[in-house]
Design a protein around this motif. Structure first.
Motif, PDB file in Angstrom:
ATOM      1  N   PRO A  93      -6.619  18.893 -11.472  1.00 29.31           N
ATOM      2  CA  PRO A  93      -7.247  19.754 -10.671  1.00 29.31           C
ATOM      3  C   PRO A  93      -6.681  19.830  -9.348  1.00 29.31           C
ATOM      4  CG  PRO A  93      -8.512  17.944 -10.906  1.00 29.31           C
ATOM      5  CD  PRO A  93      -7.483  17.731 -11.771  1.00 29.31           C
ATOM      6  N   VAL A  94      -6.572  20.821  -8.766  1.00 27.63           N
ATOM      7  CA  VAL A  94      -6.089  20.980  -7.103  1.00 27.63           C
ATOM      8  C   VAL A  94      -7.267  21.203  -6.325  1.00 27.63           C
ATOM      9  CG1 VAL A  94      -3.950  21.716  -8.068  1.00 27.63           C
ATOM     10  CG2 VAL A  94      -5.533  23.464  -7.466  1.00 27.63           C
ATOM     11  N   ILE A  95      -6.927  21.131  -5.044  1.00 25.02           N
ATOM     12  CA  ILE A  95      -8.052  21.239  -3.942  1.00 25.02           C
ATOM     13  C   ILE A  95      -8.862  22.242  -4.121  1.00 25.02           C
ATOM     14  CG2 ILE A  95      -6.653  22.104  -2.042  1.00 25.02           C
ATOM     15  CD1 ILE A  95      -8.688  19.678  -0.786  1.00 25.02           C
ATOM     16  N   ASP A  96      -8.293  23.502  -4.423  1.00 26.03           N
ATOM     17  CA  ASP A  96      -9.225  24.739  -4.558  1.00 26.03           C
ATOM     18  C   ASP A  96     -10.097  24.623  -5.707  1.00 26.03           C
ATOM     19  OD1 ASP A  96      -8.027  26.124  -2.380  1.00 26.03           O
ATOM     20  OD2 ASP A  96      -6.126  26.122  -3.607  1.00 26.03           O
ATOM     21  N   LEU A 141       4.199  10.362  -1.803  1.00 24.97           N
ATOM     22  CA  LEU A 141       2.696  10.966  -1.435  1.00 24.97           C
ATOM     23  C   LEU A 141       2.725  12.387  -2.101  1.00 24.97           C
ATOM     24  CD1 LEU A 141       0.378  11.124   0.243  1.00 24.97           C
ATOM     25  CD2 LEU A 141       1.746  11.966   2.166  1.00 24.97           C
ATOM     26  N   SER A 142       2.170  12.294  -3.148  1.00 18.26           N
ATOM     27  CA  SER A 142       2.199  13.474  -4.175  1.00 18.26           C
ATOM     28  C   SER A 142       1.385  14.592  -3.351  1.00 18.26           C
ATOM     29  CB  SER A 142       1.333  13.240  -5.357  1.00 18.26           C
ATOM     30  OG  SER A 142       1.145  14.336  -6.090  1.00 18.26           O
ATOM     31  N   TYR A 153      -8.483  12.194  -6.019  1.00 20.52           N
ATOM     32  CA  TYR A 153      -6.903  11.934  -5.067  1.00 20.52           C
ATOM     33  C   TYR A 153      -7.178  12.393  -3.591  1.00 20.52           C
ATOM     34  CZ  TYR A 153      -2.121  12.243  -3.827  1.00 20.52           C
ATOM     35  OH  TYR A 153      -0.810  11.944  -3.310  1.00 20.52           O
ATOM     36  N   ILE A 174      -7.760  20.866   6.711  1.00 21.68           N
ATOM     37  CA  ILE A 174      -6.532  19.988   6.108  1.00 21.68           C
ATOM     38  C   ILE A 174      -5.430  20.597   7.002  1.00 21.68           C
ATOM     39  CG2 ILE A 174      -4.860  20.451   4.402  1.00 21.68           C
ATOM     40  CD1 ILE A 174      -6.939  20.544   2.365  1.00 21.68           C
ATOM     41  N   THR A 175      -5.655  21.959   7.290  1.00 19.63           N
ATOM     42  CA  THR A 175      -4.525  22.581   8.222  1.00 19.63           C
ATOM     43  C   THR A 175      -5.151  22.630   9.806  1.00 19.63           C
ATOM     44  OG1 THR A 175      -5.242  24.807   7.784  1.00 19.63           O
ATOM     45  CG2 THR A 175      -3.464  23.787   6.414  1.00 19.63           C
ATOM     46  N   GLU A 205     -11.766  23.720  -0.224  1.00 13.92           N
ATOM     47  CA  GLU A 205     -11.010  23.462   0.924  1.00 13.92           C
ATOM     48  C   GLU A 205     -12.258  22.851   1.922  1.00 13.92           C
ATOM     49  OE1 GLU A 205      -7.938  26.043   2.278  1.00 13.92           O
ATOM     50  OE2 GLU A 205      -7.291  24.821   4.184  1.00 13.92           O
ATOM     51  N   TYR A 231     -13.239  16.289   1.030  1.00 12.60           N
ATOM     52  CA  TYR A 231     -13.655  17.021   0.121  1.00 12.60           C
ATOM     53  C   TYR A 231     -14.342  16.168  -0.884  1.00 12.60           C
ATOM     54  CZ  TYR A 231     -10.219  15.317  -3.470  1.00 12.60           C
ATOM     55  OH  TYR A 231      -9.491  14.708  -4.142  1.00 12.60           O
ATOM     56  N   ARG A 258      -0.134  24.472   3.829  1.00 11.10           N
ATOM     57  CA  ARG A 258      -0.685  23.116   3.604  1.00 11.10           C
ATOM     58  C   ARG A 258       0.281  22.087   3.757  1.00 11.10           C
ATOM     59  NH1 ARG A 258      -4.871  24.532  -1.023  1.00 11.10           N
ATOM     60  NH2 ARG A 258      -6.506  25.786   0.110  1.00 11.10           N
ATOM     61  N   GLN A 279       0.706  17.489  -5.218  1.00 12.17           N
ATOM     62  CA  GLN A 279       0.447  18.482  -6.343  1.00 12.17           C
ATOM     63  C   GLN A 279      -0.863  19.091  -5.962  1.00 12.17           C
ATOM     64  OE1 GLN A 279       0.725  17.020 -10.321  1.00 12.17           O
ATOM     65  NE2 GLN A 279       0.011  18.869 -11.132  1.00 12.17           N
ATOM     66  N   PHE A 280      -1.712  17.959  -5.316  1.00 14.56           N
ATOM     67  CA  PHE A 280      -3.146  18.368  -5.304  1.00 14.56           C
ATOM     68  C   PHE A 280      -3.236  19.445  -4.189  1.00 14.56           C
ATOM     69  CE2 PHE A 280      -7.412  17.305  -3.237  1.00 14.56           C
ATOM     70  CZ  PHE A 280      -8.203  17.461  -4.316  1.00 14.56           C
ATOM     71  N   TYR A 330       0.830  -1.178  -0.100  1.00 13.11           N
ATOM     72  CA  TYR A 330      -0.165   0.042   0.134  1.00 13.11           C
ATOM     73  C   TYR A 330       0.865   1.138  -0.120  1.00 13.11           C
ATOM     74  CZ  TYR A 330      -3.663   3.081   1.461  1.00 13.11           C
ATOM     75  OH  TYR A 330      -4.736   4.169   1.628  1.00 13.11           O
ATOM     76  N   TRP A 360      -5.626  13.099  -0.434  1.00 16.49           N
ATOM     77  CA  TRP A 360      -4.163  13.805  -0.476  1.00 16.49           C
ATOM     78  C   TRP A 360      -3.574  13.236   0.984  1.00 16.49           C
ATOM     79  CZ3 TRP A 360      -4.113  15.989   4.385  1.00 16.49           C
ATOM     80  CH2 TRP A 360      -5.285  16.425   4.705  1.00 16.49           C
ATOM     81  N   HIS A 361      -4.031  12.604   1.914  1.00 17.28           N
ATOM     82  CA  HIS A 361      -3.671  12.070   3.095  1.00 17.28           C
ATOM     83  C   HIS A 361      -3.174  10.740   2.570  1.00 17.28           C
ATOM     84  CE1 HIS A 361      -3.344  11.231   7.238  1.00 17.28           C
ATOM     85  NE2 HIS A 361      -3.648  10.177   7.108  1.00 17.28           N
ATOM     86  N   ALA A 362      -3.838   9.815   2.238  1.00 17.61           N
ATOM     87  CA  ALA A 362      -3.386   8.476   1.754  1.00 17.61           C
ATOM     88  C   ALA A 362      -2.606   8.178   0.581  1.00 17.61           C
ATOM     89  CB  ALA A 362      -4.594   7.577   1.723  1.00 17.61           C
ATOM     90  N   GLY A 363      -2.481   9.324  -0.391  1.00 17.96           N
ATOM     91  CA  GLY A 363      -1.837   9.095  -1.451  1.00 17.96           C
ATOM     92  C   GLY A 363      -2.279   8.092  -2.255  1.00 17.96           C
ATOM     93  N   LYS A 364      -3.853   8.040  -2.440  1.00 18.83           N
ATOM     94  CA  LYS A 364      -4.233   7.183  -3.303  1.00 18.83           C
ATOM     95  C   LYS A 364      -5.416   7.713  -4.150  1.00 18.83           C
ATOM     96  CE  LYS A 364      -1.562   3.944  -1.957  1.00 18.83           C
ATOM     97  NZ  LYS A 364      -0.866   3.022  -2.464  1.00 18.83           N
ATOM     98  N   TYR A 395     -12.107  22.003  -6.273  1.00 20.15           N
ATOM     99  CA  TYR A 395     -13.320  21.564  -5.487  1.00 20.15           C
ATOM    100  C   TYR A 395     -13.891  22.382  -4.365  1.00 20.15           C
ATOM    101  CZ  TYR A 395     -11.313  17.345  -7.825  1.00 20.15           C
ATOM    102  OH  TYR A 395     -10.975  16.355  -8.597  1.00 20.15           O
ATOM    103  N   TYR A 429       1.075  19.325   6.561  1.00 19.81           N
ATOM    104  CA  TYR A 429       0.729  18.218   6.860  1.00 19.81           C
ATOM    105  C   TYR A 429       0.969  17.084   6.132  1.00 19.81           C
ATOM    106  CZ  TYR A 429      -1.193  21.820   9.593  1.00 19.81           C
ATOM    107  OH  TYR A 429      -1.202  22.929  10.469  1.00 19.81           O
ATOM    108  N   VAL A 430       1.389  17.310   4.950  1.00 18.28           N
ATOM    109  CA  VAL A 430       1.993  15.796   4.210  1.00 18.28           C
ATOM    110  C   VAL A 430       3.521  15.410   4.145  1.00 18.28           C
ATOM    111  CG1 VAL A 430      -0.230  15.832   2.935  1.00 18.28           C
ATOM    112  CG2 VAL A 430       1.619  17.247   2.146  1.00 18.28           C
TER     113      VAL A 430
END
Lengths: 242, 516
Positions: free
Chosen positions: B94-97, A38-39, B234, B128-129, B101, B38, A116, A41-42, A33, B236-240, B99, A119-120
């Motif tokens: 696309p980035v989080i913004d 851990l990208s 995407y 997120i923060t 925050e 999100y 931001r 870019q998002f 897994y 962003w925490h799990a990277g999946k 969608y 946190y990653v």
């Protein structure tokens, strides 16, 4: 001094390679897994461009440049036999090095100034940044001060690397090299050692398979041609997927 | 003929009341996790509006889906060459913004704030923060046309509409809107599967559900770009990457997906379709104007003996064929030709179909001299005294279709690649059913007229009654015809039960080994 040379140029490479091999295989098989980077870019997609792109293309060419010098030292020497070709090789390698350094510095600043991304980001990311930036800086320093690297790499370092893989480490030539080169070697093996423990693992799973696989993928739970046939005991046809 | 079965859906937009119960049901089950806050695998948008993520339909921005160029169909923003060379940085992600925050409120402050001169407030904080944020965007930010100047007017489907038509749409007293609930379309030619460099995304052969293997996903994020509906997200925490799984654990247990089960308006239908997989390639290569019809032509008649024989040859279970014969989706899409795919021009062959909404156009608004009419009315009855008539009469057959409040072109841009006739055809059918039922229940429509309307819409009386039944009365079992997944067989395929007989207990997949 000899103890240090023995440790850093003989013991460290073996430790690093062992960690790399065992660690990567373990992580791939047991922590599948987590085999990726851990990208981020998002969360931040604009400044990443000025870091990730120059860094990755730089490291891509430099990695294969070093690999070619290890695998085909005679070829590199033959190429370098004409000064024009030597200059082309050295200058392009230097440009890729600079691109890598600029990329790394951009990535470093981005990661630690974007709220931001805190946190990653983990501690290993910082270790990697420091190692990679130092390594790139030393690489450029060596390329500039000890010319011409591509030639003496093939005659000095390639035999050393071969000797390590042949389990007959010979550091007689390497131990006489300037300290900057030695540090470059030491950091290189350190980076190899931490690949399985960091985000660097992602370069091992570059999806080359994508090139020859069909675009669409369908998976069946059972062999659909045989599942209804009374002639086949379908419980013997165990699926290949999952 | 290569027959496969696909679980597909119909959403009846006339019935959607925009309550978001589906979204909440989905969120509670699947995306109430860190990094997924999100995500709305199911979301409901107000149309006209920009949707979620903002302007997702505009592929000049997001570069999703397939495009046809010089006769060749290829991924617009991903693919083998683009995907592997852009792997270091995905230029179309696309980035989080885009969608929003994700945020919550510091509710505890309301209770635990120390005594003071001012009322405590629950400040919004970013998920997120954790820092206080100024909320700029949220899910359904433009719900019910709120902020239309910024959102409704930027709807990508308004292209091709003249300035005058757009003005009419947004005049306050004439405004009309409808809701568009969206989940993953579980396409036949999924762009996400094709774009995944790791090969983590696949379509299940047995029921066509598109899934992402979380163990294989390496977070290259190409699927997020490639899906034109932006239904791959995407984490962003799990990277999946994650997406709608059509509640496959529920489906396998014979339950309807959570969004459909909880649907208050009962707008959702789910059933099996049999289709010819050999036609996929030819169909996606067709021109825009042929695409919608060809998509429907891929669906096969489950009562046809030839189809049944071929289906059995391909290992499709009897129970699945049986379910296909009772599929409400088959009726809506193929038999009655009432439902259309959303944005077929993306060429992913989506298997979620929509019945285009009639209600915003059923009535037309016109200025009349109604002094005579108002005299006839009961004096207590309320009537509008501004001479605007909200005309729902059936005096003229399909009369209001020509004076629609809602431009036909807008719906055509969404559901039929700009072909207004196709939408008109559906509307005629929907109105014919209403007129036909009015004859039966109210009785103020003559048989002659009702039959004329049915004939014009191309429906028989039985079909009209069928549409009425499935639209208005259908019970749970009529709306969700879920074939047995035969999991018992599948599990035996995955784990040979003989191997583990006597060695494992309940809940163990591996031997419960004990140390010293």
């Amino acid at each position: 001094m000899e103890i240090l040379n023995n440790f850093f140029l003989i013991a460290l490479p073996y430790i690093a390679l062992a960690l790399f091999l065992v660690g990567s295989i373990y992580r791939y098989t047991h922590k599948g897994y987590k085999v990726s980077s851990l990208s981020s870019q998002f969360l931040e997609g604009r400044r990443l461009f000025y870091g990730a792109v120059p860094f990755h293309w730089g490291v891509f060419f430099l990695f294969f440049g070093h690999l070619i010098a290890v695998l085909f030292p005679r070829g590199v020497l033959a190429w370098n036999s004409q000064p024009v070709r030597l200059m082309i090789l050295e200058i392009s390698a230097f440009i890729f090095g600079i691109s890598m350094l600029i990329g790394l510095i951009n990535l470093f600043i981005r990661r630690y100034t974007t709220p931001r991304l805190k946190y990653v980001t983990n501690k290993m990311d910082l270790v990697i940044y420091i190692l990679l930036i130092t390594q790139t800086a030393f690489g450029l320093w060596i390329a500039y001060n000890f010319r011409w690297g591509s030639s003496w790499f093939s005659t000095l370092l390639t035999p050393y690397i071969y000797s390590i893989f042949k389990l007959q480490p010979d550091i007689s030539a390497v131990s006489l090299l300037p300290w900057a080169v030695k540090i470059h070697i030491i950091i290189a093996f350190t980076i190899v050692a931490i690949i399985p423990f960091s985000r660097l693992i992602h370069f091992l799973v570059y999806p080359l398979n994508y090139l020859w696989r069909p675009y669409q993928q369908i998976r069946w739970n059972w062999g659909r041609k045989s599942v209804r046939s009374p002639k086949t005991a379908w419980s013997l046809h165990r699926p290949k997927n999952n | 003929m290569d027959i496969r079965s696909q679980i597909s859906m119909v959403f009846h937009l006339d019935k959607c009341i925009g309550c978001h119960t589906c979204s909440v049901a989905c969120k509670n089950i699947w995306t109430d996790r860190k990094g997924a806050e999100y995500m709305w695998w199911n979301n409901v948008e107000t149309k006209p509006g920009t949707g979620y993520p903002g302007k997702w339909e505009d592929q000049e921005i997001y570069r999703g889906g397939w495009e046809k160029k010089n006769g060749k169909v290829r991924l617009k923003g991903a693919g083998k060459r683009r995907g592997l060379t852009n792997i270091f940085y995905n230029p179309n992600l696309p980035v989080i913004d885009d969608y929003y925050e994700p945020f919550t409120y510091k509710y505890l402050d309301l209770i635990e704030a120390p005594q003071g001169d001012v009322q405590p407030t629950a400040r919004p904080v970013s998920l997120i923060t954790g820092e206080p944020i100024d909320i700029k965007m949220g899910p359904n930010w433009d719900d019910d046309l709120s902020g239309t100047l910024d959102y409704g007017r930027n709807d990508p489907n308004l292209q091709n509409l003249t300035q005058a038509e757009q003005e009419v749409m947004f005049q306050l007293e004439k405004m009309a809107f409808f809701y568009l609930p969206r989940i993953c379309n579980h396409c036949l030619n999924p762009a996400c599967v094709a774009s995944c460099p790791s090969g983590a995304i696949y379509k299940r052969g047995e029921d066509g559900v598109v899934l992402i293997n979380q163990e294989v996903c390496r977070a290259w994020r190409m699927c997020v770009t490639a899906c034109p509906y932006k239904k791959s997200y995407y984490n962003w925490h799990a990277g999946k990457s994650e997406k709608c799984i059509l509640c496959f654990p529920r489906l396998e247990a014979g339950l309807a997906p959570a969004c459909m089960h909880s649907c208050v308006g009962r707008i959702r239908y789910l059933g099996v379709l049999l289709y010819d997989a050999d036609k996929i390639k030819d169909t996606v290569h067709l021109d825009d104007q042929e695409l919608v019809d060809a998509h429907r032509d891929m669906i096969l008649d489950p009562f046809d003996e030839n189809v049944i024989r071929e289906a059995k040859k391909n290992g499709i279970a009897d129970s699945t064929i049986h379910a296909a014969q009772f599929s409400p989706v088959y009726k809506y899409v193929k038999e009655w030709k009432l439902a259309l795919p959303l944005h077929a021009e993306f060429r992913t062959l989506p298997m979620l179909f929509y019945v285009p909404p009639l209600l915003p156009v059923m009535a037309s608004l016109k200025q009349v001299d109604n002094t005579e009419d108002s005299k006839k009315m009961n004096p207590i009855a309320k009537y509008w005294d501004d001479n605007w008539l909200y005309d729902t009469s059936t005096k003229e057959l399909f009369g209001s279709l020509d004076q629609v409040r809602f431009p036909l072109k807008y719906l055509a841009n969404m559901f039929s690649i700009g072909d207004e006739e196709k939408i008109k055809d559906k509307w005629k059918k929907l109105m014919a059913v209403r007129i036909h039922r009015r004859r039966k229940t109210v009785g103020d429509v003559s048989d002659e007229k009702a039959n004329e309307v049915l004939k014009a819409a191309g429906l028989t009386e039985e079909q009209a009654d069928g549409i009425f039944y499935l639209t208005a009365l259908a019970k749970f079992e009529d709306r969700f015809v879920i074939p047995p997944a035969h999991r018992e067989q599948a599990i035996e395929m995955l784990d040979f039960t003989g191997d583990v007989k006597g060695s494992t207990g309940f809940g163990f997949k591996s031997k419960p080994k004990r140390g010293i």
